[in-house]
Design an enzyme around this catalytic site. Structure first.
Site: not given
Length: 759
Positions: A131, A203, A395
């Site tokens: 990413h 995603n 996170h």
């Protein structure tokens, strides 16, 4: 300091007002690099920093411990009219090192040189392993309240508006790679809720390559460039990737999605997002429900065709990040609905025979409908890429009361990995204090010191229990908003390295996906596999890949085998045919047109009244018109000119969703092969039309895009050999009629009838 006592600020304000007055109020085309147009000559009158553009804002001004400061965002930016050192000392020169005479050696005492170079040497932080290439935007999430029965999360209550920061990204490539490569895309959302930060890190593909996080280094090492040559960059069309996914067949489902049109989205604005994993939601009564998160774009799910993706990678490698920023600047704010699929939280944690802890499986929407719970709107671009888009840290462990994780082995490993990688990338444990990462909720964490500690803590007792600080901080109960983990029962068992037997089915869901595709989408999948495997060197890997495809579908395998010049093997593990899921197909529906880009081809001899009218109509419809002409500047009379945004040299079909042709421009002044290789000199002489326009129209036609023409523009279609009765082509007597027909076609994204599948 008052206005009278701050002449520098007053002068800056006057500059802004003066230049803003000169801006053409009718030119709403996005892409301006600064808030005001620059003068031709270098400015010499000292003025302060200009304000950001209207479409930009920075992180909210909260303290390192989450307290609103009330400070203007400008206080986080550079200030003053004069160049200074990092400590604020004004500088009289930054072009010359301090030397022993004009021709002498540079002196060690040159503190400005050393500070400037040292900071430059350390401007880059380690990029993300995955990413790395991203684009981001600020926005707001408004909850519908429909999630209240299953979650007590405060930001999901009806009408609550929560600021968010969303980062989109490719997975495999470095920061310097192209946007339009065939790859999975990240869709990560940071919610700044009143109960703390919640990160939904997903995603654009709802399944993952692997079922257990311990294999994450393996799949990324396989997908990354070969370690000996560091090629190929940002793509999976090479031996190591296909070696891994054909030996590790749990990757088959994700690989099939990646080979579909989902692997090359048209835009971040037209891309679904998925939480991938199954999560727990907990309501006010303590009841737990299993859920999967979905982001549904209001504009629909659309993709590039493969040739477009290839052209864009060379012509405009920033295609997706430019599209996102320009749409927001133009006021076509991208929107997604957040939805959830809900499942009973049973001890088996499966639904209709599908293991909900297997991240390589989906639950078809026809079996468990997606229920909308809120609306995300992206309405502002970052004011600084590094400070925001590059430094934002996501996170999965950033949770709020009412949302918890499950025992999905991939999710469990990510809970460690994301935190660990931020320590390396951002230099220490205080990455949460960077402005873009700061929570908007009060923080009293007893965490002290460390690299880049910017909070100034008070008290003498950062421990519990204590009496010296009055016992503060105190523990909260569930009734006072504490985060309490779901009390899930853990079955007594043997410590071992195994997966459930339900994880062993690697082919039934790929078959579901294949059967759910339209014939056109299947053709694209066949082409993608043929291209990717055709780039592999080792014959054994190609043969092994065909054995995998045979287990998905015999026709898929046979067509790819024919393209590779290899025999098609028989299926080794035949799966039953599940009912197709229409929700998996991108075709067959109509969608809003917000932010669509319409190219208008014209020159000085075209119907300029028609060009002006359709340009305004396109703007009024929430789309973006770009006039394409032989040269930059303007066309038409001086008292009513039409501004040109693209020239025959710079325009390619990939940038436009549709074309309107208002004229038949003759070859431009630069229309010859030595100046522009897209020009065929012979063709230019033969037809009397600039060949680059014929190329533009031919590309748009080949890519299935809507094309409209009127007046002299009809000559372009004739010269390009495009009939008026061809699907997706509109011919009209005037500009308004051409645009009306084009608008109807645009709602379907492409004229799919032009893509004839094999019989």
């Amino acid at each position: 300091m008052s206005e009278k006592k701050n002449p520098v600020k007053a002068a800056a304000d006057k500059v802004v007002e003066k230049v803003q007055d000169a801006v053409d109020p009718g030119n709403e085309i996005p892409g301006a690099p600064g808030p005001v147009p620059p003068p031709v000559d270098e400015p010499t009158e000292p003025t302060g920093p200009l304000p950001p553009k209207p479409d930009q804002h920075g992180p909210e001004t909260v303290s390192p411990t989450g307290q609103p400061t009330g400070a203007e965002q400008a206080r986080m930016a550079q200030s003053g009219a004069y160049l200074t050192t990092a400590q604020g000392a004004r500088l009289y020169d930054t072009d010359h090192s301090l030397k022993a005479g004009a021709r002498g050696p540079v002196l060690l005492q040159d503190h400005h040189l050393r500070e400037k170079i040292t900071h430059f040497d350390h401007e880059r932080i380690p990029e993300r392993v995955v990413h790395a290439r991203g684009a981001a935007a600020h926005g707001v999430f408004q909850a519908y309240g429909t999630a209240a029965p299953v979650s007590k999360a405060a930001f999901l209550a009806k009408g609550v508006e929560t600021p968010v920061f969303v980062r989109f990204s490719t997975v495999l490539g470095s920061r310097g790679s192209a946007d339009t490569v065939r790859d999975t895309r990240g869709f990560a959302t940071k919610f700044y809720t009143e109960e703390g930060v919640f990160d939904l890190v997903g995603n654009n593909i709802p399944v993952f390559f692997i079922q257990d996080a311990i294999k994450f280094p393996d799949v990324i090492h396989a997908g990354k460039p070969h370690p000996d040559r560091e090629i190929p960059q940002a793509q999976s069309a090479h031996d190591t990737f296909w070696d891994f996914v054909t030996l590790h067949t749990e990757a088959t489902h994700h690989t099939l999605w990646n080979m579909s049109d989902r692997g090359i989205p048209r835009s971040y604005r037209m891309m679904e997002g998925f939480g991938v994993h199954t999560f727990h939601l907990v309501n006010a009564e303590g009841d737990s429900t299993l859920v999967k998160f979905h982001w549904k774009p209001k504009l629909g799910v659309h993709s590039l065709v493969w040739e477009e993706a290839q052209i864009a990678a060379g012509v405009d490698p920033d295609f997706h990040r430019r599209d996102l920023a320009d749409a927001i600047e133009a006021g076509a704010f991208p929107q997604w609905e957040l939805g959830i699929q809900t499942f009973p939280d049973t001890p088996e944690q499966n639904f209709a025979g599908i293991d909900l802890l297997d991240p390589t499986k989906i639950v078809p929407e026809e079996m468990a409908p997606v229920q909308p719970i809120g609306l995300l709107t992206l309405n502002a671009n970052p004011s600084n890429y590094f400070a925001e888009t590059e430094q934002v840290a996501f996170h999965l462990g950033h949770l709020v009361p009412g949302i918890d994780v499950t025992d999905d082995p991939l999710l469990q490993g990510r809970l460690f990995s994301y935190l660990d990688t931020q320590l390396t990338r951002l230099g220490g444990p205080n990455f949460g204090q960077l402005p873009i990462n700061r929570t908007h909720a009060p923080v009293n964490d007893m965490l002290r010191d460390g690299m880049h500690q910017t909070a100034v803590h008070r008290g003498v007792a950062p421990y519990r229990p204590n009496s010296l600080d009055g016992g503060c901080p105190f523990l909260a109960g569930e009734d006072t908003g504490a985060f309490v983990e779901v009390p899930a029962e853990v079955a007594a068992s043997v410590k071992e390295r195994k997966a459930p037997a339900s994880f062993d089915d690697h082919f039934s869901q790929p078959r579901l996906f294949w059967l759910s595709m339209t014939p056109t989408e299947r053709e694209h999948i066949i082409a993608a596999y043929t291209f990717e495997l055709g780039k592999c060197y080792e014959q054994a890997i190609k043969e092994r890949a065909l054995t995998v495809l045979a287990n998905i579908d015999s026709e898929l395998c046979a067509q790819v085998a024919a393209g590779l010049g290899l025999p098609a093997p028989a299926a080794g593990a035949r799966v039953t045919d599940p009912a197709p899921s229409p929700a998996l197909s991108q075709l067959g529906r109509a969608w809003p047109l917000d932010g669509r880009i319409v190219g208008i081809v014209a020159d000085a001899h075209a119907d300029l009244d028609g060009v002006r009218s359709v340009r305004q109509a396109v703007l009024d419809a929430g789309m973006v018109p770009l006039v394409i002409a032989p040269a930059g500047g303007t066309i038409g009379p001086d008292d009513d000119p039409v501004t040109v945004q693209r020239t025959f040299t710079t325009a390619r079909s990939i940038e436009f969703d549709a074309l309107l042709i208002a004229g038949a421009p003759a070859p431009g002044a630069d229309g010859y092969g030595a100046r522009d290789a897209k020009v065929d000199d012979g063709a230019a002489v033969a037809v009397g039309i600039d060949p680059r326009i014929l190329l533009l129209v031919a590309e748009a036609f080949r890519h299935g895009k809507a094309i409209g023409a009127w007046a002299a523009g009809l000559e372009i279609l004739e010269a390009a050999g495009i009939g008026s009765d061809v699907p997706g082509v509109v011919t009209a007597d005037d500009a308004a009629a051409a645009l009306d027909g084009l608008t109807d076609l645009l709602a379907h994204h492409r004229a799919w009838e032009r893509f004839t599948p094999a019989v």
